[in-house]
Design a protein around this motif. Structure first.
Motif, PDB file in Angstrom:
ATOM      1  N   ASP A   1       0.846  -1.207   0.000  1.00 55.39           N
ATOM      2  CA  ASP A   1       0.000   0.000   0.000  1.00 55.39           C
ATOM      3  C   ASP A   1       0.878   1.252   0.000  1.00 55.39           C
ATOM      4  OD1 ASP A   1      -2.303  -1.546   0.186  1.00 55.39           O
ATOM      5  OD2 ASP A   1      -2.295  -1.505   2.385  1.00 55.39           O
ATOM      6  N   ARG A   2       1.869   1.239   0.863  1.00 54.06           N
ATOM      7  CA  ARG A   2       2.758   2.408   0.945  1.00 54.06           C
ATOM      8  C   ARG A   2       3.532   2.577  -0.351  1.00 54.06           C
ATOM      9  NH1 ARG A   2       2.468   3.089   6.539  1.00 54.06           N
ATOM     10  NH2 ARG A   2       2.615   1.156   7.701  1.00 54.06           N
ATOM     11  N   ARG A   3       3.948   1.455  -0.914  1.00 58.17           N
ATOM     12  CA  ARG A   3       4.746   1.503  -2.147  1.00 58.17           C
ATOM     13  C   ARG A   3       3.955   2.158  -3.283  1.00 58.17           C
ATOM     14  NH1 ARG A   3       8.142  -3.506  -4.880  1.00 58.17           N
ATOM     15  NH2 ARG A   3       9.101  -2.227  -6.483  1.00 58.17           N
ATOM     16  N   ARG A   4       2.672   1.801  -3.375  1.00 57.90           N
ATOM     17  CA  ARG A   4       1.834   2.372  -4.438  1.00 57.90           C
ATOM     18  C   ARG A   4       1.780   3.894  -4.327  1.00 57.90           C
ATOM     19  NH1 ARG A   4      -1.333  -1.957  -4.091  1.00 57.90           N
ATOM     20  NH2 ARG A   4      -2.527  -1.099  -2.366  1.00 57.90           N
ATOM     21  N   ILE A   5       1.650   4.380  -3.105  1.00 56.50           N
ATOM     22  CA  ILE A   5       1.528   5.825  -2.911  1.00 56.50           C
ATOM     23  C   ILE A   5       2.868   6.534  -3.114  1.00 56.50           C
ATOM     24  CG2 ILE A   5       1.028   7.625  -1.205  1.00 56.50           C
ATOM     25  CD1 ILE A   5      -0.999   5.613   0.011  1.00 56.50           C
ATOM     26  N   LEU A   6       3.917   5.960  -2.557  1.00 57.19           N
ATOM     27  CA  LEU A   6       5.237   6.615  -2.614  1.00 57.19           C
ATOM     28  C   LEU A   6       5.973   6.373  -3.932  1.00 57.19           C
ATOM     29  CD1 LEU A   6       6.584   5.897   0.990  1.00 57.19           C
ATOM     30  CD2 LEU A   6       5.907   8.110   0.070  1.00 57.19           C
ATOM     31  N   GLN A   7       5.495   5.378  -4.690  1.00 57.82           N
ATOM     32  CA  GLN A   7       6.182   5.027  -5.951  1.00 57.82           C
ATOM     33  C   GLN A   7       7.628   4.613  -5.687  1.00 57.82           C
ATOM     34  OE1 GLN A   7       4.631   5.690  -9.448  1.00 57.82           O
ATOM     35  NE2 GLN A   7       2.968   5.236  -8.023  1.00 57.82           N
ATOM     36  N   GLN A   8       7.823   3.900  -4.614  1.00 55.69           N
ATOM     37  CA  GLN A   8       9.147   3.380  -4.282  1.00 55.69           C
ATOM     38  C   GLN A   8       8.972   2.293  -3.220  1.00 55.69           C
ATOM     39  OE1 GLN A   8      10.769   7.116  -2.632  1.00 55.69           O
ATOM     40  NE2 GLN A   8      10.834   6.148  -0.609  1.00 55.69           N
ATOM     41  N   LYS A   9      10.004   1.489  -3.090  1.00 58.83           N
ATOM     42  CA  LYS A   9       9.939   0.426  -2.083  1.00 58.83           C
ATOM     43  C   LYS A   9      10.979   0.714  -0.998  1.00 58.83           C
ATOM     44  CE  LYS A   9      10.504  -4.568  -1.687  1.00 58.83           C
ATOM     45  NZ  LYS A   9      11.133  -5.724  -2.329  1.00 58.83           N
ATOM     46  N   GLY A  10      10.539   0.721   0.235  1.00 55.65           N
ATOM     47  CA  GLY A  10      11.457   1.006   1.339  1.00 55.65           C
ATOM     48  C   GLY A  10      12.594  -0.004   1.403  1.00 55.65           C
ATOM     49  N   CYS A  11      13.751   0.481   1.749  1.00 50.87           N
ATOM     50  CA  CYS A  11      14.901  -0.414   1.884  1.00 50.87           C
ATOM     51  C   CYS A  11      15.934   0.236   2.811  1.00 50.87           C
ATOM     52  CB  CYS A  11      15.538  -0.698   0.525  1.00 50.87           C
ATOM     53  SG  CYS A  11      16.208   0.765  -0.266  1.00 50.87           S
ATOM     54  N   VAL A  12      16.943  -0.536   3.170  1.00 50.69           N
ATOM     55  CA  VAL A  12      18.034  -0.009   3.986  1.00 50.69           C
ATOM     56  C   VAL A  12      19.329  -0.102   3.191  1.00 50.69           C
ATOM     57  CG1 VAL A  12      19.395  -0.330   6.089  1.00 50.69           C
ATOM     58  CG2 VAL A  12      16.906  -0.659   6.162  1.00 50.69           C
ATOM     59  N   VAL A  13      19.919   1.054   2.916  1.00 48.60           N
ATOM     60  CA  VAL A  13      21.240   1.094   2.281  1.00 48.60           C
ATOM     61  C   VAL A  13      22.245   1.285   3.409  1.00 48.60           C
ATOM     62  CG1 VAL A  13      22.738   2.338   0.678  1.00 48.60           C
ATOM     63  CG2 VAL A  13      20.291   2.096   0.162  1.00 48.60           C
ATOM     64  N   TRP A  14      23.017   0.255   3.689  1.00 47.11           N
ATOM     65  CA  TRP A  14      23.899   0.276   4.860  1.00 47.11           C
ATOM     66  C   TRP A  14      25.340   0.524   4.406  1.00 47.11           C
ATOM     67  CZ3 TRP A  14      22.294  -0.279   9.951  1.00 47.11           C
ATOM     68  CH2 TRP A  14      23.328  -0.308  10.898  1.00 47.11           C
ATOM     69  N   ILE A  15      25.828   1.751   4.668  1.00 44.19           N
ATOM     70  CA  ILE A  15      27.175   2.113   4.227  1.00 44.19           C
ATOM     71  C   ILE A  15      28.149   1.906   5.387  1.00 44.19           C
ATOM     72  CG2 ILE A  15      28.605   3.903   3.181  1.00 44.19           C
ATOM     73  CD1 ILE A  15      26.087   5.243   2.150  1.00 44.19           C
ATOM     74  N   THR A  16      29.106   0.997   5.176  1.00 52.43           N
ATOM     75  CA  THR A  16      30.086   0.687   6.219  1.00 52.43           C
ATOM     76  C   THR A  16      31.501   0.977   5.711  1.00 52.43           C
ATOM     77  OG1 THR A  16      31.051  -1.121   7.535  1.00 52.43           O
ATOM     78  CG2 THR A  16      30.001  -1.758   5.479  1.00 52.43           C
ATOM     79  N   GLY A  17      32.363   1.345   6.627  1.00 49.39           N
ATOM     80  CA  GLY A  17      33.753   1.627   6.243  1.00 49.39           C
ATOM     81  C   GLY A  17      34.448   2.395   7.345  1.00 49.39           C
TER      82      GLY A  17
ATOM     83  N   HIS B   1      22.020   0.772  -8.614  1.00 52.60           N
ATOM     84  CA  HIS B   1      21.691  -0.546  -8.044  1.00 52.60           C
ATOM     85  C   HIS B   1      20.231  -0.553  -7.556  1.00 52.60           C
ATOM     86  CE1 HIS B   1      22.506  -4.347  -5.841  1.00 52.60           C
ATOM     87  NE2 HIS B   1      21.637  -3.845  -4.970  1.00 52.60           N
ATOM     88  N   LEU B   2      19.837   0.511  -6.872  1.00 51.87           N
ATOM     89  CA  LEU B   2      18.456   0.581  -6.357  1.00 51.87           C
ATOM     90  C   LEU B   2      17.458   0.534  -7.506  1.00 51.87           C
ATOM     91  CD1 LEU B   2      18.671   3.335  -3.552  1.00 51.87           C
ATOM     92  CD2 LEU B   2      18.798   0.850  -3.303  1.00 51.87           C
ATOM     93  N   THR B   3      17.790   1.255  -8.582  1.00 53.07           N
ATOM     94  CA  THR B   3      16.899   1.273  -9.745  1.00 53.07           C
ATOM     95  C   THR B   3      16.800  -0.125 -10.347  1.00 53.07           C
ATOM     96  OG1 THR B   3      17.649   3.528 -10.188  1.00 53.07           O
ATOM     97  CG2 THR B   3      16.462   2.420 -11.970  1.00 53.07           C
ATOM     98  N   SER B   4      17.949  -0.772 -10.501  1.00 53.66           N
ATOM     99  CA  SER B   4      17.941  -2.099 -11.142  1.00 53.66           C
ATOM    100  C   SER B   4      17.193  -3.133 -10.296  1.00 53.66           C
ATOM    101  CB  SER B   4      19.372  -2.575 -11.420  1.00 53.66           C
ATOM    102  OG  SER B   4      19.999  -2.887 -10.196  1.00 53.66           O
ATOM    103  N   LYS B   5      17.140  -2.922  -8.999  1.00 53.96           N
ATOM    104  CA  LYS B   5      16.425  -3.866  -8.123  1.00 53.96           C
ATOM    105  C   LYS B   5      14.970  -3.461  -7.900  1.00 53.96           C
ATOM    106  CE  LYS B   5      19.926  -6.549  -7.339  1.00 53.96           C
ATOM    107  NZ  LYS B   5      19.963  -7.916  -7.894  1.00 53.96           N
ATOM    108  N   GLY B   6      14.548  -2.392  -8.541  1.00 48.25           N
ATOM    109  CA  GLY B   6      13.135  -2.001  -8.490  1.00 48.25           C
ATOM    110  C   GLY B   6      12.729  -1.183  -7.281  1.00 48.25           C
ATOM    111  N   PHE B   7      13.680  -0.725  -6.476  1.00 46.86           N
ATOM    112  CA  PHE B   7      13.311   0.027  -5.261  1.00 46.86           C
ATOM    113  C   PHE B   7      12.760   1.416  -5.577  1.00 46.86           C
ATOM    114  CE2 PHE B   7      16.316  -3.048  -3.408  1.00 46.86           C
ATOM    115  CZ  PHE B   7      15.500  -3.561  -2.418  1.00 46.86           C
ATOM    116  N   LEU B   8      13.053   1.927  -6.757  1.00 42.64           N
ATOM    117  CA  LEU B   8      12.616   3.295  -7.061  1.00 42.64           C
ATOM    118  C   LEU B   8      11.380   3.319  -7.959  1.00 42.64           C
ATOM    119  CD1 LEU B   8      16.126   4.987  -7.494  1.00 42.64           C
ATOM    120  CD2 LEU B   8      14.749   4.659  -5.426  1.00 42.64           C
TER     121      LEU B   8
END
Ligand SMILES: Nc1ncnc2c1ncn2[C@@H]1O[C@H](COP(=O)(O)OS(=O)(=O)O)[C@@H](OP(=O)(O)O)[C@H]1O
Ligand SMILES: Nc1ncnc2c1ncn2[C@@H]1O[C@H](COP(=O)(O)OP(=O)(O)O)[C@@H](O)[C@H]1O
Length: 383
Positions: A194-210, A373-380
């Motif tokens: 439901d949220r995805r339809r409204i936001l036109q994106q899929k929630g995810c966590v991009v975890w940047i470590t270093g 990467h996010l685009t290719s995995k459909g998150f956007l």
């Protein structure tokens, strides 16, 4: 005032901050105030509302008052997301404190407090990490077994170790525990889809470590800006900021770093559940801690980004002068100097300071690699 708020509430996106979720964000906060007020504060920021540091406010009473202000002022904003409203649903353990709030504070700001309608099953939920890694004692049963229900909530993955039913909902055992609370997870009536339809994106966590100085924050905020220009809703949880608030009681021992990562992991998982592209930039030096966060995010929605920048490059940058102090022994247990950093074994993305032609990569180029990467995995996209 009331009329104005009606229209705000009509358009707003809602998000439950349920007492049950305190098990994740403020598990070590016995008082229970810090985690909730911090969560309000972070969500205000995420929605672009006026953010107040929780420490300045009387937890709960003032965050509710602050929320009243935020909700009212958001009525003039064109952004749907800035009309975020919080429905704080209380469980019995929290009622005494919440009921002390004055009704006139509660009504105009649409915070509803009500006791669970469902019959309470005496269940105890352990630290989720223990649940997944540990075993259950004889006689312990999961909530599914007790209630005979199954949920499709995105966060309820895994399987129940006591009945070994694959795909069972959240593992909650009814065994004894040091905690005396009686907790019961209530599934949201709004799904991630439901949220995805409204936001036109899929929630995810991009975890940047270093390592410190590897460029984590720079890339995270570059991503945030680029995503914003693409009309995508993102939010950065940055080490420095979180350590000032939610984790201001923690230092840099192994145990404190573990708790730091656990808390931010839980927070990030909630943000992702709300549909945000959640960008987390923490050193997070221990592989085990990062892997545990991966477990609390829906499968495939945790994107580990390794900033593969050598120590000598980071040390040369030394933007905060901390490496120098660490070399002088003024700062102890500094990651990379006298404290470990465990590289990810199989991260989704590796970012290097120079490309294959030996040319330096700019922060925007690094951010674009992740966004690609996010685009290719459909998150956007909505579908
Ligand atoms: N002993 C020690 N080791 C590493 N870093 C230290 C230390 N003391 C202070 N700092 C500063 O704290 C920032 C790292 O915080 P994090 O929350 O990302 O650390 S951790 O994930 O819990 O390891 C880190 O920020 P970044 O440079 O942005 O990484 C440092 O500025
Ligand atoms: N791609 C890059 N190329 C060159 N310098 C960078 C790059 N990314 C970041 N920096 C610089 O490195 C320093 C540390 O960056 P920062 O983002 O604060 O790292 P971290 O959050 O990992 O500690 C800053 O001075 C920043 O300007």
């Amino acid at each position: 005032m009331r009329e104005q708020n009606k229209s705000v509430i009509f358009f707003c996106r809602t998000l439950f901050l349920d007492g049950m979720q305190r098990n994740g964000t403020d598990e070590t906060d016995k008082d229970g105030r810090g985690g909730v007020s911090m969560a309000f504060s972070l969500l205000h920021s995420a929605a672009g509302l006026s953010a107040h540091t929780s420490r300045r406010l009387h937890p709960l009473r003032d965050t509710v008052a602050d929320h009243s202000h935020a909700t009212t002022s958001s009525s003039s904003s064109s952004s749907a997301f800035s009309s975020l409203s919080f429905l704080c649903k209380s469980h019995s353990s929290r009622l005494p404190r919440l009921s002390a709030l004055r009704p006139e504070l509660l009504l105009p700001c649409s915070v509803q407090i009500q006791e669970s309608q469902r019959p309470t099953v005496p269940t105890v939920r352990r630290n989720r990490f223990e649940e997944e890694l540990g075993t259950y004692s004889k006689g312990e049963r999961c909530l599914d077994t007790i209630q005979g229900k199954n949920s499709n909530s995105s966060r309820n993955r895994g399987y129940c170790r006591c009945c070994s039913r694959a795909g069972a909902t959240r593992v909650i055992c009814s065994g004894s525990s040091s905690s005396s609370s009686s907790l019961q997870w209530q599934d949201s009536l709004v799904t991630m889809e439901d949220r995805r339809r409204i936001l036109q994106q899929k929630g995810c966590v991009v975890w940047i470590t270093g390592l410190s100085g590897s460029g984590k924050s720079t890339v995270a905020f570059a991503m945030d800006r680029i995503l914003n220009s693409m009309s995508k809703v993102s939010y950065v949880l940055d080490g420095d900021k979180i350590r000032e608030g939610l984790c201001n009681d923690l230092g840099f021992s192994e145990k404190d770093r573990q708790e730091n990562i656990r808390r931010v992991g839980e927070t990030a998982a909630l943000f992702a559940d709300a549909g945000l592209i959640t960008v987390v930039s923490f050193i997070s030096p221990y592989r085990r801690d990062r892997d545990r966060v991966r477990q609390v995010v829906p499968v495939g929605s945790f994107i580990e980004v390794f900033m593969d920048v050598p120590l000598d490059v980071c040390e040369k940058r030394d933007a905060k002068g901390l490496y120098k102090l660490a070399r002088q022994g003024v700062i102890k247990a500094f990651t990379g100097i006298d404290d470990p950093y465990e590289k990810p074994v199989n991260p989704e993305i590796v970012i290097r300071a120079v490309n294959e032609h030996g040319v330096c990569v700019t922060p925007d180029e690094m951010a674009q690699i992740i966004i690609h990467h996010l685009t290719s995995k459909g998150f956007l996209a909505a579908e």
